[in-house]
Design an enzyme around this catalytic site. Sequence first.
Site, PDB file in Angstrom:
ATOM      1  CB  THR B 126      -0.918  -0.014   1.244  1.00 56.99           C
ATOM      2  OG1 THR B 126      -1.625  -1.252   1.252  1.00 56.99           O
ATOM      3  CG2 THR B 126      -1.896   1.130   1.222  1.00 56.99           C
ATOM      4  CD  GLU B 127       3.312   3.092  -3.874  1.00 55.70           C
ATOM      5  OE1 GLU B 127       2.924   4.099  -4.526  1.00 55.70           O
ATOM      6  OE2 GLU B 127       4.120   2.264  -4.294  1.00 55.70           O
ATOM      7  CB  ALA B 130      -1.133   2.647  -4.846  1.00 49.51           C
ATOM      8  N   GLY B 131      -4.153   2.310  -2.841  1.00 48.35           N
ATOM      9  CA  GLY B 131      -4.763   1.433  -1.851  1.00 48.35           C
ATOM     10  C   GLY B 131      -5.390   0.261  -2.555  1.00 48.35           C
ATOM     11  NE  ARG B 272     -28.474  -4.659  33.695  1.00 44.30           N
ATOM     12  CZ  ARG B 272     -28.121  -3.714  34.561  1.00 44.30           C
ATOM     13  NH1 ARG B 272     -27.400  -4.023  35.619  1.00 44.30           N
ATOM     14  NH2 ARG B 272     -28.490  -2.461  34.358  1.00 44.30           N
ATOM     15  N   GLY B 344     -24.416   0.516  28.998  1.00 46.81           N
ATOM     16  CA  GLY B 344     -23.211   1.280  29.301  1.00 46.81           C
ATOM     17  C   GLY B 344     -22.011   0.401  29.611  1.00 46.81           C
ATOM     18  CD  GLU B 367      -5.325  -9.478   3.090  1.00 41.67           C
ATOM     19  OE1 GLU B 367      -4.580  -8.883   3.887  1.00 41.67           O
ATOM     20  OE2 GLU B 367      -4.945  -9.961   2.028  1.00 41.67           O
ATOM     21  CB  SER B 370     -17.145  -4.049   2.428  1.00 40.29           C
ATOM     22  OG  SER B 370     -16.877  -4.568   3.711  1.00 40.29           O
TER      23      SER B 370
END
Lengths: 256, 387
Positions: B126-127, B130-131, B272, B344, B367, B370
């Site tokens: 990767t750059e 450039a992905g 709970r 929470g 990698e 999507s």
Amino acid sequence: MPPMKVLVPVKRVIDYNVKVRVKADGSGVDLANVKMSMNPFDEIAVEEAIRLKEKGAVEEIVVVSIGVKQAQETLRTALAMGADRAILIEAASDVHTDIEPLAVAKLLKAVVDAEQPGLVLCGKQAIDNDMNATGQMLAALLGWSQATFISELSIDGDSATVTREVDGGLQTIKVKMPAIVTVDLRLNEPRYASLPNIMKAKKKPLEEKTAADYGVDVTPRLTVVKTAEPEGRKAGIKVGSVDELIAKLKDEAGVI
Amino acid sequence: MDFGLTEEQAMIVETTRAFVENELYPHEAEVERTGHLRMDLIKELQAKAIEAGLYAANLPEEVGGAGLDTLTWLLYEKELGRANYALHWTCVARPSNILLAGNDEQREKYLYPCIRGEKWDCLAMTEPGAGSDLRGMKASAREDGDDFILNGTKHFISHADLADFTIVFMATGEEQTPRGPKKKITAFFVDKGTKGFTVREGYRNVSHRGYTNAVLEFDDCRVNRRQVLGEVHKGFDVANDWLGATRLQVASTCLGRAERALAHAVSYAAEREQFGQKIGKFQGISFKLADMAMELKAAELLTREAGWKYDQGTVTEADMSMAKLKATEVLAFIADEAIQIHGGMGLMDELPLERIWRDARVERIWEGTSEIQRHIISREMLRAHGA
């Protein structure tokens, strides 16, 4: 003394992580579709046998399991840890059938007679019904010495020195070999069955027998009257001050 | 058709899970809170992983790996994937399969030390510019006698600070194709410390604390021709031949964490109490649990099937993309719902849920995003119609 053979009985029990559920009719614990594993104390016994072998004190480790056919998974785990050979004695078809200690001890005696090991290493008890009887019964049937609840073991020729975990401390005793030794939690920390050994385990021999092969009657002699869950823990209380805490520990709990 | 695990697979899962729970979980809080993995801890855990035969188990037996088939390897990846990424990736390393493409000399120098735990590898493609579009890479190498001279910048390079060497992909020319000019790519081994090669600290990011990324700078970095991995101009072929299943690896590690998050959600819902009953009794919660379990199973089946087909030699690009896409999206869904069920408490770092939720985010990006996965899946469908 030449290196000997050691026999390690292993039991397939409900996994210690599983939240145990009592069957609705109270006849026992529900084992359908529940994760089963090797009894943790037996795992410690297998580990000790492997360590003895690594030290050169043991030549061959034979593991044996008595129960349902699926107990062969437990045997494979022992083989993957480093045992050499396995014997499965099928004595029940229903996973809910528990073979009682006396029947197990009789079967183990038959295996001992056939295999002639110099040492039997057992878990002190199985975590499913906590009988804590098989090792002792086997020693009686064989007329061998026994050392129970051990946290240290050293074999020296025809005797073994063991440290036993007893109420209030540790007891060191010397026993004559051959012996039945039942192991406690602090003896060792079992190793992981390593990936290469898992691959090798499938090639190691696993002999399949039945209780009938040894002429042992495994019919239960005990009747389970009732199985119930332990009572839930009661909620604690909050104390307002250190003085109150000390007073309660003194007067109510009686611990100081 | 048999969907069950073999006895052997079940044992491998058990050993790996026990290792992850006993050896890695206890150190997660430290790594998460400090964002750093101590070298003495790495060495301690690495020794244990080697002892258990878990280290580099992805590689074939002939070179010192465990020789797992793809399906079994994925089961192992799933268990490792439960834990903090930096911990499992560093201490139970799976050296890149691409190292197998090396010649004898390169294997001695790079592959075997990685398997023995003496070196770590990293991969640099990767750059900044450039992905997803890797062919757009600008970093380049030009021949100079017996050497190549490397220039350019790579970024987002995972664990490059730890790695002893990088396998870097560089443009080494251009060729004309019917669809226009296309960059020729070559892969090089470059050792840390090589003159003109600098590893700079990368960005702090939301996912996988303790698992660093770095910027790699090449400034007239001279490497000998012997450092070429595979053939000159054939870098993408090497990558395609050896990195094919990395999408399935991502899918599997996601399944592990999704299962862990779901287990927390189920036990919390069963314990709970609110408004006088266990919250799992409320349909709003119970339906969530059902959907989470179903989605997880779907993702797991897709992944296992692709793994199985990989070994049969029948896997398609779409199979692997579907598994990666589904597993990473299911992880995000399950992590989010698990937190919702906890309220929470789910956001507090006492539980692993907040980090599973943060860690899930990168999985849909690295990698192959999507979107790229959807592109690959649909491309295969449309191609059949000549589109």
